[in-house]
Write a protein that holds these residues in place. Structure first.
Motif, PDB file in Angstrom:
ATOM      1  N   MET A 181      73.931  54.376  11.881  1.00 41.85           N
ATOM      2  CA  MET A 181      75.221  54.447  11.409  1.00 41.85           C
ATOM      3  C   MET A 181      76.329  54.370  12.103  1.00 41.85           C
ATOM      4  SD  MET A 181      74.183  56.978   8.180  1.00 41.85           S
ATOM      5  CE  MET A 181      75.724  56.623   7.287  1.00 41.85           C
ATOM      6  N   LEU A 182      75.870  54.819  13.468  1.00 39.00           N
ATOM      7  CA  LEU A 182      77.040  55.162  14.407  1.00 39.00           C
ATOM      8  C   LEU A 182      77.042  54.015  15.592  1.00 39.00           C
ATOM      9  CD1 LEU A 182      76.336  58.837  15.053  1.00 39.00           C
ATOM     10  CD2 LEU A 182      78.143  57.811  13.388  1.00 39.00           C
ATOM     11  N   ARG A 183      76.038  53.349  15.598  1.00 34.55           N
ATOM     12  CA  ARG A 183      76.016  52.486  17.090  1.00 34.55           C
ATOM     13  C   ARG A 183      74.790  51.468  16.818  1.00 34.55           C
ATOM     14  NH1 ARG A 183      73.285  54.063  22.215  1.00 34.55           N
ATOM     15  NH2 ARG A 183      72.565  51.822  21.863  1.00 34.55           N
ATOM     16  N   SER A 184      74.851  50.547  17.474  1.00 32.99           N
ATOM     17  CA  SER A 184      73.863  49.531  17.589  1.00 32.99           C
ATOM     18  C   SER A 184      72.710  49.623  18.459  1.00 32.99           C
ATOM     19  CB  SER A 184      74.624  47.930  17.798  1.00 32.99           C
ATOM     20  OG  SER A 184      75.247  48.198  19.020  1.00 32.99           O
ATOM     21  N   ASP A 185      71.789  48.870  18.240  1.00 31.51           N
ATOM     22  CA  ASP A 185      70.317  49.051  19.121  1.00 31.51           C
ATOM     23  C   ASP A 185      69.884  50.139  19.240  1.00 31.51           C
ATOM     24  OD1 ASP A 185      68.459  47.671  20.675  1.00 31.51           O
ATOM     25  OD2 ASP A 185      69.589  46.857  22.242  1.00 31.51           O
ATOM     26  N   VAL A 186      69.382  50.655  18.104  1.00 30.80           N
ATOM     27  CA  VAL A 186      68.746  51.777  17.753  1.00 30.80           C
ATOM     28  C   VAL A 186      67.516  51.292  16.711  1.00 30.80           C
ATOM     29  CG1 VAL A 186      68.749  54.378  16.980  1.00 30.80           C
ATOM     30  CG2 VAL A 186      70.829  53.342  17.736  1.00 30.80           C
ATOM     31  N   ALA A 187      66.119  52.066  17.052  1.00 33.60           N
ATOM     32  CA  ALA A 187      65.116  51.609  16.387  1.00 33.60           C
ATOM     33  C   ALA A 187      64.063  52.712  16.423  1.00 33.60           C
ATOM     34  CB  ALA A 187      64.855  50.208  16.701  1.00 33.60           C
ATOM     35  N   LEU A 188      63.036  52.610  15.549  1.00 33.69           N
ATOM     36  CA  LEU A 188      61.816  53.256  15.748  1.00 33.69           C
ATOM     37  C   LEU A 188      61.132  52.483  17.020  1.00 33.69           C
ATOM     38  CD1 LEU A 188      60.416  53.637  12.336  1.00 33.69           C
ATOM     39  CD2 LEU A 188      61.487  55.499  13.845  1.00 33.69           C
ATOM     40  N   LEU A 189      60.514  53.158  17.910  1.00 39.10           N
ATOM     41  CA  LEU A 189      59.728  52.595  19.004  1.00 39.10           C
ATOM     42  C   LEU A 189      59.160  51.357  18.656  1.00 39.10           C
ATOM     43  CD1 LEU A 189      59.444  52.592  22.034  1.00 39.10           C
ATOM     44  CD2 LEU A 189      57.655  54.023  21.811  1.00 39.10           C
ATOM     45  N   ASP A 190      58.148  51.494  17.829  1.00 43.57           N
ATOM     46  CA  ASP A 190      57.275  50.384  17.433  1.00 43.57           C
ATOM     47  C   ASP A 190      57.394  49.853  15.875  1.00 43.57           C
ATOM     48  OD1 ASP A 190      55.124  48.578  17.485  1.00 43.57           O
ATOM     49  OD2 ASP A 190      53.557  50.083  17.059  1.00 43.57           O
ATOM     50  N   ALA A 191      58.688  49.824  15.716  1.00 42.88           N
ATOM     51  CA  ALA A 191      59.320  49.212  14.307  1.00 42.88           C
ATOM     52  C   ALA A 191      58.356  47.886  13.953  1.00 42.88           C
ATOM     53  CB  ALA A 191      60.736  48.862  14.259  1.00 42.88           C
ATOM     54  N   PRO A 192      58.298  46.771  14.892  1.00 46.39           N
ATOM     55  CA  PRO A 192      57.512  45.810  14.480  1.00 46.39           C
ATOM     56  C   PRO A 192      56.133  45.810  14.387  1.00 46.39           C
ATOM     57  CG  PRO A 192      59.098  45.290  16.512  1.00 46.39           C
ATOM     58  CD  PRO A 192      59.059  46.803  16.282  1.00 46.39           C
ATOM     59  N   ARG A 193      55.432  47.005  14.885  1.00 48.63           N
ATOM     60  CA  ARG A 193      54.090  47.420  14.730  1.00 48.63           C
ATOM     61  C   ARG A 193      53.326  46.200  15.617  1.00 48.63           C
ATOM     62  NH1 ARG A 193      53.323  52.080  13.686  1.00 48.63           N
ATOM     63  NH2 ARG A 193      51.119  51.635  13.043  1.00 48.63           N
ATOM     64  N   LEU A 194      53.955  45.911  16.592  1.00 48.49           N
ATOM     65  CA  LEU A 194      53.342  45.241  17.613  1.00 48.49           C
ATOM     66  C   LEU A 194      52.606  46.026  18.867  1.00 48.49           C
ATOM     67  CD1 LEU A 194      55.898  42.456  18.268  1.00 48.49           C
ATOM     68  CD2 LEU A 194      54.006  42.370  16.667  1.00 48.49           C
ATOM     69  N   GLY A 195      52.574  47.559  19.003  1.00 51.59           N
ATOM     70  CA  GLY A 195      52.168  48.193  19.633  1.00 51.59           C
ATOM     71  C   GLY A 195      53.224  48.975  20.562  1.00 51.59           C
ATOM     72  N   VAL A 196      53.042  50.236  21.016  1.00 51.59           N
ATOM     73  CA  VAL A 196      53.962  50.927  21.723  1.00 51.59           C
ATOM     74  C   VAL A 196      53.989  50.391  23.039  1.00 51.59           C
ATOM     75  CG1 VAL A 196      54.058  52.964  20.428  1.00 51.59           C
ATOM     76  CG2 VAL A 196      52.360  52.784  22.447  1.00 51.59           C
ATOM     77  N   ALA A 197      53.267  49.752  23.600  1.00 51.27           N
ATOM     78  CA  ALA A 197      53.125  49.307  25.242  1.00 51.27           C
ATOM     79  C   ALA A 197      53.937  48.066  25.084  1.00 51.27           C
ATOM     80  CB  ALA A 197      51.704  48.873  25.590  1.00 51.27           C
ATOM     81  N   GLU A 198      54.078  47.242  24.237  1.00 46.38           N
ATOM     82  CA  GLU A 198      54.831  46.181  24.118  1.00 46.38           C
ATOM     83  C   GLU A 198      56.314  46.560  24.000  1.00 46.38           C
ATOM     84  OE1 GLU A 198      52.022  46.286  22.905  1.00 46.38           O
ATOM     85  OE2 GLU A 198      50.720  44.806  23.718  1.00 46.38           O
TER      86      GLU A 198
END
Length: 307
Positions: A181-198
């Motif tokens: 709500m305060l800034r851009s480019d914030v997300a859950l680390l693995d939001a796309p479910r492609l893996g945390v390494a990626e």
């Protein structure tokens, strides 16, 4: 708790805060003494409940911690004290002039259990009191300088990713939503479910990764913290004790107790901490936060999302 330089000359800690800082330094292998995992865990629990450490006997503390009294004596001597009584003086002196009730008197496990025939609302009253105690517990451990630095990082880093699984997925989602709500480019680390390494491979040095977990710790979250630090990412940890595996790789670590009668780890105090941290980020960002919130409101209004 900010990452500090390696201690060059070990001296016996004289205050509770010095003991807390030493515990973190030992965990990060930046102190001139070392402790085994069990001893480190005992020390972390002692400094996180200083009122109980001040008033209980060595036998009572040993029983509560599941160790022998001799373990506390050896720990005290390892830290430079003559024995446990000498070690305990640090805690007793800190509270000798304080007439407030000790947390040990307020802790959830000391509440008497009511009979099943009593009102069901007691379940909620008890959890409320326990959450209040947990909030008091993290308030006494907050480092203002570390909070300001963490808020600045969360508000100004190019990218912020938040990682928590199992129960802490809810915490991670809440922090991500509020910060978004305060800034851009914030997300859950693995939001796309492609893996945390990626997901981590797409980040750059100086980006921030917030990790959250408490005992029993999730191995994958601790691994993410370690790898993120090795990649040059800034790790901010929200966890329970200074013996947590999330502390060592973090630049800043914040400690939130979770003791309660809930059948799993209580999240109430964690959410309160999260709200406070978000408010601090908003204050640090100033007009930029206000502009972002206004833009968000405009989009919500144009899409007629709210009734």
């Amino acid at each position: 708790m900010a990452l500090t330089d390696k201690v060059t000359a070990f001296t016996k800690p004289a205050t509770i805060e010095e003991l807390r800082n030493l515990t973190v330094s030992i965990n990060r292998e930046k102190a001139d003494i070392s402790l085994g995992n069990k001893a480190l865990d005992v020390l972390a629990k002692l400094v996180e409940t200083p009122e109980q450490t001040a008033v209980r006997t060595i036998s009572e503390l040993a029983s509560a911690l599941g160790v022998n009294a001799s373990t506390l004596t050896r720990l005290s001597q390892k830290l430079g004290f003559a024995g446990f009584s000498d070690f305990q003086k640090v805690f007793r002196q800190a509270f000798s002039a304080d007439d407030r009730h000790f947390y040990s008197q307020q802790a959830g496990r000391l509440f008497s259990t009511k009979e099943e025939s009593e009102e069901e609302r007691h379940i909620f009253e008890r959890l409320g009191r326990e959450t209040s105690n947990n909030i008091d517990g993290f308030l006494t451990q907050l480092d203002p300088a570390a909070l300001l630095e963490a808020a600045d990082l969360l508000g100004n880093a190019r990218r912020v990713r938040v990682h928590g699984v199992r129960q802490f997925h809810a915490f991670a989602s809440f922090l991500t939503y509020g910060l978004g709500m305060l800034r851009s480019d914030v997300a859950l680390l693995d939001a796309p479910r492609l893996g945390v390494a990626e997901a981590m491979a797409q980040l750059e040095k100086g980006d921030v990764v917030v990790v959250a977990s408490c005992a029993p710790y999730t191995r994958s979250v601790a691994n993410v913290a370690e790898i993120a630090a090795k990649l040059g990412l800034v790790v901010i940890a929200v966890t329970d004790t200074r013996a947590s595996p999330l502390v060592s790789p973090s630049r800043h670590a914040f400690f939130v107790p979770h003791a309660s009668s809930f059948f799993s780890n209580s999240m109430g105090a964690y959410i309160v901490f999260c709200e406070g941290l978000l408010n601090l980020v908003a204050r640090q960002m100033g007009d930029r936060a206000m502009t972002s919130l206004a833009s968000r409101e405009a989009v919500i209004g144009s899409m007629k999302i709210e009734m």
